[in-house]
Design a protein around this motif. Structure first.
Motif, PDB file in Angstrom:
ATOM      1  N   LEU A 131       0.846  -1.189   0.000  1.00 50.00           N
ATOM      2  CA  LEU A 131       0.000   0.000   0.000  1.00 50.00           C
ATOM      3  C   LEU A 131       0.886   1.245   0.000  1.00 50.00           C
ATOM      4  O   LEU A 131       1.832   1.346   0.788  1.00 50.00           O
ATOM      5  CB  LEU A 131      -0.909   0.013   1.228  1.00 50.00           C
ATOM      6  N   ILE A 132       0.562   2.184  -0.887  1.00 48.04           N
ATOM      7  CA  ILE A 132       1.355   3.411  -1.017  1.00 48.04           C
ATOM      8  C   ILE A 132       0.474   4.601  -0.638  1.00 48.04           C
ATOM      9  O   ILE A 132      -0.556   4.849  -1.281  1.00 48.04           O
ATOM     10  CB  ILE A 132       1.893   3.581  -2.448  1.00 48.04           C
ATOM     11  N   TYR A 133       0.891   5.323   0.398  1.00 49.58           N
ATOM     12  CA  TYR A 133       0.165   6.498   0.877  1.00 49.58           C
ATOM     13  C   TYR A 133       1.007   7.754   0.633  1.00 49.58           C
ATOM     14  O   TYR A 133       2.233   7.722   0.772  1.00 49.58           O
ATOM     15  CB  TYR A 133      -0.123   6.387   2.379  1.00 49.58           C
ATOM     16  N   TYR A 140       2.195  14.146  -8.759  1.00 52.86           N
ATOM     17  CA  TYR A 140       1.655  13.925 -10.097  1.00 52.86           C
ATOM     18  C   TYR A 140       2.454  12.825 -10.802  1.00 52.86           C
ATOM     19  O   TYR A 140       3.622  12.581 -10.490  1.00 52.86           O
ATOM     20  CB  TYR A 140       1.721  15.215 -10.922  1.00 52.86           C
ATOM     21  N   ASN A 141       1.806  12.193 -11.775  1.00 50.90           N
ATOM     22  CA  ASN A 141       2.457  11.178 -12.626  1.00 50.90           C
ATOM     23  C   ASN A 141       3.160  10.104 -11.793  1.00 50.90           C
ATOM     24  O   ASN A 141       4.325   9.766 -12.026  1.00 50.90           O
ATOM     25  CB  ASN A 141       3.457  11.836 -13.576  1.00 50.90           C
ATOM     26  N   ILE A 142       2.448   9.573 -10.830  1.00 52.42           N
ATOM     27  CA  ILE A 142       3.030   8.548  -9.964  1.00 52.42           C
ATOM     28  C   ILE A 142       3.166   7.240 -10.736  1.00 52.42           C
ATOM     29  O   ILE A 142       2.220   6.780 -11.385  1.00 52.42           O
ATOM     30  CB  ILE A 142       2.157   8.335  -8.717  1.00 52.42           C
ATOM     31  N   TYR A 171       3.937  -8.969  -7.898  1.00 51.57           N
ATOM     32  CA  TYR A 171       2.891  -7.934  -7.846  1.00 51.57           C
ATOM     33  C   TYR A 171       2.539  -7.565  -9.285  1.00 51.57           C
ATOM     34  O   TYR A 171       3.178  -6.712  -9.899  1.00 51.57           O
ATOM     35  CB  TYR A 171       3.379  -6.691  -7.089  1.00 51.57           C
ATOM     36  N   THR A 172       1.535  -8.223  -9.810  1.00 53.17           N
ATOM     37  CA  THR A 172       1.180  -8.020 -11.216  1.00 53.17           C
ATOM     38  C   THR A 172       0.082  -6.982 -11.405  1.00 53.17           C
ATOM     39  O   THR A 172      -0.134  -6.500 -12.517  1.00 53.17           O
ATOM     40  CB  THR A 172       0.711  -9.345 -11.832  1.00 53.17           C
ATOM     41  N   ILE A 173      -0.615  -6.621 -10.339  1.00 53.98           N
ATOM     42  CA  ILE A 173      -1.750  -5.699 -10.444  1.00 53.98           C
ATOM     43  C   ILE A 173      -1.419  -4.408  -9.700  1.00 53.98           C
ATOM     44  O   ILE A 173      -1.077  -4.438  -8.512  1.00 53.98           O
ATOM     45  CB  ILE A 173      -3.033  -6.330  -9.861  1.00 53.98           C
ATOM     46  N   HIS A 174      -1.527  -3.280 -10.411  1.00 52.68           N
ATOM     47  CA  HIS A 174      -1.303  -1.965  -9.811  1.00 52.68           C
ATOM     48  C   HIS A 174      -2.632  -1.201  -9.837  1.00 52.68           C
ATOM     49  O   HIS A 174      -3.093  -0.769 -10.896  1.00 52.68           O
ATOM     50  CB  HIS A 174      -0.239  -1.189 -10.586  1.00 52.68           C
ATOM     51  N   LEU A 175      -3.232  -1.058  -8.693  1.00 47.11           N
ATOM     52  CA  LEU A 175      -4.531  -0.388  -8.588  1.00 47.11           C
ATOM     53  C   LEU A 175      -4.332   1.057  -8.141  1.00 47.11           C
ATOM     54  O   LEU A 175      -3.872   1.314  -7.024  1.00 47.11           O
ATOM     55  CB  LEU A 175      -5.426  -1.129  -7.586  1.00 47.11           C
ATOM     56  N   ARG A 176      -4.692   1.995  -9.014  1.00 47.62           N
ATOM     57  CA  ARG A 176      -4.593   3.418  -8.688  1.00 47.62           C
ATOM     58  C   ARG A 176      -5.937   3.913  -8.158  1.00 47.62           C
ATOM     59  O   ARG A 176      -6.986   3.621  -8.729  1.00 47.62           O
ATOM     60  CB  ARG A 176      -4.189   4.224  -9.919  1.00 47.62           C
ATOM     61  N   THR A 177      -5.873   4.692  -7.108  1.00 43.93           N
ATOM     62  CA  THR A 177      -7.108   5.230  -6.536  1.00 43.93           C
ATOM     63  C   THR A 177      -7.562   6.500  -7.253  1.00 43.93           C
ATOM     64  O   THR A 177      -8.721   6.894  -7.133  1.00 43.93           O
ATOM     65  CB  THR A 177      -6.905   5.551  -5.049  1.00 43.93           C
ATOM     66  N   GLY A 178      -6.659   7.156  -7.956  1.00 39.43           N
ATOM     67  CA  GLY A 178      -6.988   8.412  -8.614  1.00 39.43           C
ATOM     68  C   GLY A 178      -6.805   9.623  -7.723  1.00 39.43           C
ATOM     69  O   GLY A 178      -6.973  10.765  -8.176  1.00 39.43           O
ATOM     70  N   ASP A 179      -6.451   9.402  -6.463  1.00 39.98           N
ATOM     71  CA  ASP A 179      -6.229  10.512  -5.532  1.00 39.98           C
ATOM     72  C   ASP A 179      -4.754  10.907  -5.534  1.00 39.98           C
ATOM     73  O   ASP A 179      -3.866  10.060  -5.683  1.00 39.98           O
ATOM     74  CB  ASP A 179      -6.653  10.117  -4.116  1.00 39.98           C
ATOM     75  N   VAL A 184      -2.805   6.205  -2.597  1.00 36.75           N
ATOM     76  CA  VAL A 184      -2.723   6.519  -4.027  1.00 36.75           C
ATOM     77  C   VAL A 184      -2.603   5.267  -4.888  1.00 36.75           C
ATOM     78  O   VAL A 184      -2.969   5.286  -6.069  1.00 36.75           O
ATOM     79  CB  VAL A 184      -1.542   7.472  -4.316  1.00 36.75           C
ATOM     80  N   MET A 185      -2.103   4.141  -4.308  1.00 39.50           N
ATOM     81  CA  MET A 185      -1.922   2.953  -5.139  1.00 39.50           C
ATOM     82  C   MET A 185      -1.796   1.708  -4.261  1.00 39.50           C
ATOM     83  O   MET A 185      -1.268   1.768  -3.145  1.00 39.50           O
ATOM     84  CB  MET A 185      -0.678   3.102  -6.016  1.00 39.50           C
ATOM     85  N   THR A 186      -2.294   0.585  -4.800  1.00 35.50           N
ATOM     86  CA  THR A 186      -2.150  -0.717  -4.150  1.00 35.50           C
ATOM     87  C   THR A 186      -1.553  -1.698  -5.150  1.00 35.50           C
ATOM     88  O   THR A 186      -2.015  -1.791  -6.292  1.00 35.50           O
ATOM     89  CB  THR A 186      -3.509  -1.252  -3.661  1.00 35.50           C
ATOM     90  N   LEU A 187      -0.522  -2.430  -4.716  1.00 33.27           N
ATOM     91  CA  LEU A 187       0.127  -3.433  -5.561  1.00 33.27           C
ATOM     92  C   LEU A 187      -0.223  -4.811  -5.014  1.00 33.27           C
ATOM     93  O   LEU A 187      -0.070  -5.073  -3.815  1.00 33.27           O
ATOM     94  CB  LEU A 187       1.646  -3.243  -5.556  1.00 33.27           C
ATOM     95  N   GLU A 188      -0.686  -5.703  -5.897  1.00 35.31           N
ATOM     96  CA  GLU A 188      -1.091  -7.029  -5.444  1.00 35.31           C
ATOM     97  C   GLU A 188      -0.987  -8.026  -6.585  1.00 35.31           C
ATOM     98  O   GLU A 188      -0.633  -7.682  -7.719  1.00 35.31           O
ATOM     99  CB  GLU A 188      -2.525  -6.997  -4.911  1.00 35.31           C
ATOM    100  N   SER A 189      -1.297  -9.269  -6.275  1.00 37.77           N
ATOM    101  CA  SER A 189      -1.358 -10.332  -7.270  1.00 37.77           C
ATOM    102  C   SER A 189      -2.271 -11.421  -6.717  1.00 37.77           C
ATOM    103  O   SER A 189      -2.569 -11.447  -5.515  1.00 37.77           O
ATOM    104  CB  SER A 189       0.035 -10.893  -7.569  1.00 37.77           C
ATOM    105  N   ASP A 190      -2.694 -12.322  -7.561  1.00 37.87           N
ATOM    106  CA  ASP A 190      -3.675 -13.329  -7.156  1.00 37.87           C
ATOM    107  C   ASP A 190      -3.019 -14.389  -6.277  1.00 37.87           C
ATOM    108  O   ASP A 190      -2.223 -15.205  -6.751  1.00 37.87           O
ATOM    109  CB  ASP A 190      -4.290 -13.976  -8.401  1.00 37.87           C
ATOM    110  N   SER A 191      -3.328 -14.355  -4.990  1.00 34.75           N
ATOM    111  CA  SER A 191      -2.858 -15.367  -4.028  1.00 34.75           C
ATOM    112  C   SER A 191      -1.342 -15.552  -4.081  1.00 34.75           C
ATOM    113  O   SER A 191      -0.833 -16.681  -4.027  1.00 34.75           O
ATOM    114  CB  SER A 191      -3.562 -16.710  -4.287  1.00 34.75           C
ATOM    115  N   ASN A 192      -0.617 -14.450  -4.175  1.00 30.95           N
ATOM    116  CA  ASN A 192       0.845 -14.552  -4.263  1.00 30.95           C
ATOM    117  C   ASN A 192       1.463 -15.105  -2.979  1.00 30.95           C
ATOM    118  O   ASN A 192       2.435 -15.867  -3.014  1.00 30.95           O
ATOM    119  CB  ASN A 192       1.463 -13.199  -4.615  1.00 30.95           C
TER     120      ASN A 192
END
Length: 286
Positions: A131-133, A140-142, A171-179, A184-192
């Motif tokens: 988790l990135i706070y 900008y441009n994270i 960590y194959t999935i980078h989820l951006r919150t848009g804030d 601001v972002m969560t990095l994860e993967s399926d059952s890693n």
């Protein structure tokens, strides 16, 4: 006898000469006055001679003294300029420090955390996420990149070895919150994390059957790039352990870590998390 004494008393006293020093009327002898006048004249003559010689010397060496005077003035000007330059440099340094403080106050402040999440049945921590706070100013441009390694420790009665294995796809999935601030972002993967424990259990069994011990530890690194409100690009590197927040690394150390992301040397090799087997990892220890 009486007549003789009387005769002696009647003798006239000796007359003082004109050249004698002491006079009864307390006046200075003319000769001494003349001597003093001569001395004064001689002293004045010597003084005049010295003055004339000095003037002649100065006139003859006029260029020399003018050169010394000009050199002295130039030297003083150089010293004054040097002092002024030092003062100006200190003012520039102070201004740069003030600018750095202002930029620091206006910069984003990132906090990076690794956490594990239970599966739906609450039986196992299947997912490992980063988790990135941003707790500072707007960023900008994270953009992010990760480097994950399995640190394998081989222990036997005869030897102790460590191997750092690059792992791709942790960590194959980078989820951006848009804030721009907050999460601001969560990095994860399926059952890693579940896959990691499966590999670790199988590797432990192989090691046990061969009379050795092999421990597996996950090492997570994060490369974070962004632009601040001054439109200046920044790159930061983090080591991200579990539970505790990420540790900010020096740039050189971070660059060295990411240079090993795909292996080292001509035989560089990395392993995919969902394809690597425990046997492959065990074979790294001949």
């Amino acid at each position: 006898m009486k007549k003789r004494e009387k005769s002696d008393r009647q003798k006239p006293s000796k007359q003082l000469g004109k050249d004698d020093v002491a006079l009864t009327d307390n006046k200075m002898p003319k000769k001494e006055i003349k001597n003093r006048e001569n001395i004064t004249i001689q002293e004045n003559s010597r003084t005049n001679t010295f003055i004339k010689k000095s003037r002649f010397f100065l006139a003859e060496n006029k260029i020399f003294f003018e050169t010394i005077a000009a050199f002295s003035l130039t030297l003083m000007a150089v010293i004054i300029s040097w002092v002024q330059l030092g003062i100006a440099q200190k003012q520039i340094d102070l201004l740069e420090l003030q600018t750095q403080i202002e930029r620091q106050q206006a910069s984003p402040q990132f906090v990076v955390i690794a956490r594990q999440y239970w599966n739906d049945e609450k039986t196992f921590a299947a997912d490992d996420k980063i988790l990135i706070y941003n707790q500072g100013n707007i960023a900008y441009n994270i953009d992010v990149d990760t480097a994950v390694f399995f640190k394998l420790t081989y222990i036997s009665q005869a030897e102790y070895k460590e191997v750092l294995v690059p792992i791709n796809g942790y960590y194959t999935i980078h989820l951006r919150t848009g804030d721009a601030t907050g999460l601001v972002m969560t990095l994860e993967s399926d059952s890693n994390n579940l896959k990691r424990w499966q590999i670790q259990d199988e590797l432990g069994e192989l090691a046990k059957n061969n009379g050795v011990t092999i421990n597996l530890e996950v090492q997570r690194y994060l490369k974070l790039t962004y632009r601040d409100t001054f439109d200046v690009e920044h790159t930061q590197y983090y080591f991200v352990p579990l539970i505790y927040g990420g540790d900010l690394l020096e740039t050189a150390e971070g660059e060295e870590v990411f240079s090993k992301k795909f292996g080292i040397g001509t035989e560089a090799k990395y392993y995919d998390l969902y394809e690597v087997t425990a046997q492959e990892l065990f074979n790294l220890f001949p």
